[in-house]
Design a protein around this motif. Sequence first.
Motif, PDB file in Angstrom:
ATOM      1  N   LEU A 233     -10.220   5.652  -7.354  1.00 45.40           N
ATOM      2  CA  LEU A 233     -10.104   4.994  -6.769  1.00 45.40           C
ATOM      3  C   LEU A 233      -8.137   5.368  -6.191  1.00 45.40           C
ATOM      4  CD1 LEU A 233      -8.098   1.742  -6.587  1.00 45.40           C
ATOM      5  CD2 LEU A 233      -7.505   2.409  -8.621  1.00 45.40           C
ATOM      6  N   ALA A 234      -8.055   6.298  -7.056  1.00 44.06           N
ATOM      7  CA  ALA A 234      -6.459   7.038  -7.065  1.00 44.06           C
ATOM      8  C   ALA A 234      -6.924   8.145  -4.929  1.00 44.06           C
ATOM      9  CB  ALA A 234      -5.976   8.452  -7.991  1.00 44.06           C
ATOM     10  N   GLN A 235      -8.248   8.985  -5.233  1.00 40.20           N
ATOM     11  CA  GLN A 235      -8.635   8.951  -3.861  1.00 40.20           C
ATOM     12  C   GLN A 235      -9.376   7.986  -2.870  1.00 40.20           C
ATOM     13  OE1 GLN A 235     -12.557  11.313  -4.577  1.00 40.20           O
ATOM     14  NE2 GLN A 235     -11.793  12.393  -6.022  1.00 40.20           N
ATOM     15  N   GLY A 236      -9.345   6.820  -2.656  1.00 31.96           N
ATOM     16  CA  GLY A 236      -9.223   5.694  -2.614  1.00 31.96           C
ATOM     17  C   GLY A 236      -7.591   5.448  -1.986  1.00 31.96           C
ATOM     18  N   MET A 237      -6.689   4.925  -3.137  1.00 37.65           N
ATOM     19  CA  MET A 237      -5.011   4.810  -2.045  1.00 37.65           C
ATOM     20  C   MET A 237      -4.866   5.697  -1.029  1.00 37.65           C
ATOM     21  SD  MET A 237      -4.717   2.518  -3.703  1.00 37.65           S
ATOM     22  CE  MET A 237      -2.935   1.926  -3.590  1.00 37.65           C
ATOM     23  N   MET A 238      -4.885   7.336  -1.618  1.00 39.58           N
ATOM     24  CA  MET A 238      -4.435   8.869  -0.814  1.00 39.58           C
ATOM     25  C   MET A 238      -5.184   7.997   0.273  1.00 39.58           C
ATOM     26  SD  MET A 238      -5.274  11.542  -4.346  1.00 39.58           S
ATOM     27  CE  MET A 238      -4.993  12.711  -2.655  1.00 39.58           C
ATOM     28  N   LEU A 239      -6.473   8.966   1.008  1.00 36.40           N
ATOM     29  CA  LEU A 239      -6.343   7.809   2.383  1.00 36.40           C
ATOM     30  C   LEU A 239      -6.494   6.869   3.215  1.00 36.40           C
ATOM     31  CD1 LEU A 239      -9.437   9.119   4.011  1.00 36.40           C
ATOM     32  CD2 LEU A 239     -10.994   7.405   2.817  1.00 36.40           C
ATOM     33  N   GLY A 240      -6.427   5.412   2.417  1.00 37.87           N
ATOM     34  CA  GLY A 240      -5.624   4.519   2.918  1.00 37.87           C
ATOM     35  C   GLY A 240      -4.123   4.574   3.279  1.00 37.87           C
ATOM     36  N   SER A 241      -3.576   4.895   2.475  1.00 37.82           N
ATOM     37  CA  SER A 241      -2.100   5.982   2.722  1.00 37.82           C
ATOM     38  C   SER A 241      -1.509   6.930   4.143  1.00 37.82           C
ATOM     39  CB  SER A 241      -1.544   6.150   1.636  1.00 37.82           C
ATOM     40  OG  SER A 241      -0.539   6.228   2.214  1.00 37.82           O
ATOM     41  N   TYR A 242      -2.779   7.535   4.067  1.00 39.59           N
ATOM     42  CA  TYR A 242      -2.824   8.583   4.984  1.00 39.59           C
ATOM     43  C   TYR A 242      -3.490   8.237   6.303  1.00 39.59           C
ATOM     44  CZ  TYR A 242      -4.232  13.124   7.361  1.00 39.59           C
ATOM     45  OH  TYR A 242      -4.410  14.169   8.221  1.00 39.59           O
ATOM     46  N   ILE A 243      -4.612   7.168   6.418  1.00 39.19           N
ATOM     47  CA  ILE A 243      -4.120   7.132   7.643  1.00 39.19           C
ATOM     48  C   ILE A 243      -4.145   5.943   8.361  1.00 39.19           C
ATOM     49  CG2 ILE A 243      -5.434   5.227   8.754  1.00 39.19           C
ATOM     50  CD1 ILE A 243      -8.434   5.578   6.910  1.00 39.19           C
ATOM     51  N   THR A 244      -2.299   5.225   7.912  1.00 38.72           N
ATOM     52  CA  THR A 244      -1.772   4.756   8.057  1.00 38.72           C
ATOM     53  C   THR A 244      -0.103   5.498   8.357  1.00 38.72           C
ATOM     54  OG1 THR A 244      -1.095   3.900   5.929  1.00 38.72           O
ATOM     55  CG2 THR A 244      -2.250   2.510   7.135  1.00 38.72           C
ATOM     56  N   GLY A 245      -0.555   7.120   7.892  1.00 33.20           N
ATOM     57  CA  GLY A 245       0.736   7.383   8.061  1.00 33.20           C
ATOM     58  C   GLY A 245       2.346   7.801   7.525  1.00 33.20           C
ATOM     59  N   PHE A 246       1.368   6.791   5.687  1.00 36.66           N
ATOM     60  CA  PHE A 246       2.232   7.311   5.089  1.00 36.66           C
ATOM     61  C   PHE A 246       3.078   5.651   4.863  1.00 36.66           C
ATOM     62  CE2 PHE A 246       1.430  11.341   4.909  1.00 36.66           C
ATOM     63  CZ  PHE A 246       0.519  11.205   4.362  1.00 36.66           C
ATOM     64  N   GLY A 247       2.833   4.760   5.550  1.00 39.30           N
ATOM     65  CA  GLY A 247       3.859   3.860   5.736  1.00 39.30           C
ATOM     66  C   GLY A 247       4.253   2.815   4.661  1.00 39.30           C
ATOM     67  N   SER A 248       5.162   2.207   3.917  1.00 40.94           N
ATOM     68  CA  SER A 248       4.989   0.925   3.054  1.00 40.94           C
ATOM     69  C   SER A 248       5.674   0.242   2.918  1.00 40.94           C
ATOM     70  CB  SER A 248       7.388   1.928   1.952  1.00 40.94           C
ATOM     71  OG  SER A 248       7.703   1.594   3.894  1.00 40.94           O
ATOM     72  N   GLY A 249       5.172  -0.463   2.532  1.00 44.94           N
ATOM     73  CA  GLY A 249       5.594  -2.226   1.830  1.00 44.94           C
ATOM     74  C   GLY A 249       4.198  -2.413   1.652  1.00 44.94           C
ATOM     75  N   PHE A 250       4.610  -4.164   1.195  1.00 46.33           N
ATOM     76  CA  PHE A 250       3.085  -4.587   0.830  1.00 46.33           C
ATOM     77  C   PHE A 250       1.651  -4.279   1.791  1.00 46.33           C
ATOM     78  CE2 PHE A 250       0.805  -8.380  -0.664  1.00 46.33           C
ATOM     79  CZ  PHE A 250       0.710  -8.433  -1.456  1.00 46.33           C
ATOM     80  N   GLY A 251       1.809  -4.991   2.618  1.00 42.08           N
ATOM     81  CA  GLY A 251       1.006  -4.672   3.366  1.00 42.08           C
ATOM     82  C   GLY A 251       0.322  -2.998   3.701  1.00 42.08           C
ATOM     83  N   TYR A 252       0.707  -2.029   3.598  1.00 42.17           N
ATOM     84  CA  TYR A 252       0.398  -1.557   3.804  1.00 42.17           C
ATOM     85  C   TYR A 252      -0.160  -0.334   2.398  1.00 42.17           C
ATOM     86  CZ  TYR A 252       3.180  -0.232   8.231  1.00 42.17           C
ATOM     87  OH  TYR A 252       2.790  -0.056   9.465  1.00 42.17           O
ATOM     88  N   PHE A 253      -0.021  -1.524   1.247  1.00 45.14           N
ATOM     89  CA  PHE A 253      -0.425  -0.929  -0.318  1.00 45.14           C
ATOM     90  C   PHE A 253      -1.379  -1.656  -0.413  1.00 45.14           C
ATOM     91  CE2 PHE A 253      -0.911  -2.880  -4.416  1.00 45.14           C
ATOM     92  CZ  PHE A 253      -1.165  -1.717  -5.214  1.00 45.14           C
ATOM     93  N   MET A 254      -1.638  -3.353   0.184  1.00 50.79           N
ATOM     94  CA  MET A 254      -2.696  -4.092   0.569  1.00 50.79           C
ATOM     95  C   MET A 254      -4.259  -3.386   1.291  1.00 50.79           C
ATOM     96  SD  MET A 254      -2.403  -6.321  -2.150  1.00 50.79           S
ATOM     97  CE  MET A 254      -3.703  -6.941  -1.469  1.00 50.79           C
ATOM     98  N   PHE A 255      -3.638  -2.781   2.387  1.00 45.88           N
ATOM     99  CA  PHE A 255      -4.448  -1.764   3.399  1.00 45.88           C
ATOM    100  C   PHE A 255      -5.046  -0.442   2.286  1.00 45.88           C
ATOM    101  CE2 PHE A 255      -5.366   1.241   6.157  1.00 45.88           C
ATOM    102  CZ  PHE A 255      -6.697   0.559   6.524  1.00 45.88           C
ATOM    103  N   SER A 256      -4.156   0.040   1.929  1.00 42.25           N
ATOM    104  CA  SER A 256      -4.584   0.968   0.612  1.00 42.25           C
ATOM    105  C   SER A 256      -6.073   0.359  -0.360  1.00 42.25           C
ATOM    106  CB  SER A 256      -3.408   1.877   0.146  1.00 42.25           C
ATOM    107  OG  SER A 256      -2.635   2.146   1.221  1.00 42.25           O
ATOM    108  N   LEU A 257      -5.624  -0.389  -0.911  1.00 41.99           N
ATOM    109  CA  LEU A 257      -5.858  -0.752  -2.126  1.00 41.99           C
ATOM    110  C   LEU A 257      -7.517  -0.904  -2.185  1.00 41.99           C
ATOM    111  CD1 LEU A 257      -5.268  -1.612  -5.568  1.00 41.99           C
ATOM    112  CD2 LEU A 257      -5.427  -3.640  -5.114  1.00 41.99           C
ATOM    113  N   LEU A 258      -7.641  -1.211  -0.566  1.00 40.22           N
ATOM    114  CA  LEU A 258      -8.897  -1.823   0.194  1.00 40.22           C
ATOM    115  C   LEU A 258      -9.583  -1.306   0.093  1.00 40.22           C
ATOM    116  CD1 LEU A 258     -10.817  -3.940   1.310  1.00 40.22           C
ATOM    117  CD2 LEU A 258      -9.125  -3.955   3.587  1.00 40.22           C
ATOM    118  N   VAL A 259      -9.203  -0.144   0.941  1.00 38.14           N
ATOM    119  CA  VAL A 259     -10.245   0.586   0.941  1.00 38.14           C
ATOM    120  C   VAL A 259     -10.436   1.712   0.031  1.00 38.14           C
ATOM    121  CG1 VAL A 259      -9.616   3.490   1.748  1.00 38.14           C
ATOM    122  CG2 VAL A 259      -8.125   1.438   3.186  1.00 38.14           C
ATOM    123  N   ALA A 260      -9.357   1.621  -1.127  1.00 45.05           N
ATOM    124  CA  ALA A 260      -9.612   2.322  -2.315  1.00 45.05           C
ATOM    125  C   ALA A 260     -10.975   1.704  -3.422  1.00 45.05           C
ATOM    126  CB  ALA A 260      -8.691   2.953  -3.724  1.00 45.05           C
TER     127      ALA A 260
END
Length: 330
Positions: free
Chosen positions: A127-154
Amino acid sequence: MTLDLPVIFAFLMGAAVLAYVVLDGYDLGVGMLMPAADEHEQSIMVASIGPFWDANETWLVLGVGLLLVAFPVAHGVILVALYLPVVAMLIGLMLRGVAFEFRIKAEGWHRELWNWLFWFGSFIASLAQGMMLGSYITGFGSGFGYFMFSLLVAGGLCGGYVLLGATWLILRTEGALQKKALDWTRWGLMWVALGVALVSVATPLASETVRDKWFDFPRTLELMLLPLASAAAWLWVWRLTGKLKKGEPAPEWGPFAGTVAIYVLAFLGLAYSLFPYVVMDRITIWEAAAHPSSLKVVLVGALIVLPFIIGYTVFSYRVFRGKTRDKLYE
């Protein structure tokens, strides 16, 4: 001809990450499948990854090491931004390592407890690796939408690891456990198909750079070959598992090979989307690279070390090939 050293190191780092995802991915997947098996089957599952799981993590060390020495500017930015998921991943990897060793000597409910902790460590690391990948793809964008995207990738990555683990068990086991692995593979295929579809829709919405790269027609028409080839690999794995479930002749290595092909194709699509950035929309590989003199020294070292890592990996898989024997790690 002058060598473009940052491009070479980007390729080496990407290859190391891909090797880690495939090799450690299947044993993380086996760990996440533990609760779905009985006690006897759990022992076989652990034995199937026993000779390989710790060595598989060598590729993660290599990938992070190359990032540190070849792209020091990006290394600082990435690890600061991903501090919490990196810590969670390391805790998960340590927990599953301890559980792997302790469950061997444990008896009764103690062994069951360590089996659950092995599952938990595998799940947290994935799960942590997926969150890292999702955050990396978006350039470490912050906010609820970016968090949900990272969770989806995870979630998609966890499903992909489960698929890798299930196909590994098809290759390495037999009898009732192999039949279960066939069912797990089909479940994993459906999860991966859903995850890839959702991530493919969400990624262009989360990153303008990726959206421009994907939909720059007609220049990107050749890019359509990647999803088509992925769909073909998916259908091949589905067809092979169907034949194996019916007892028809089919190569047992086929589902695992097809799943690896899906991962390779997905990785190529990701590499296309990110290049030439090492931090999306902020730092390119040339801006983040160390001095050429340092890169030359590190390249020599990498070319010396890599054959040993590859040789040991091939040798270990050759020595421990074939079906897994019960009680191998009891």
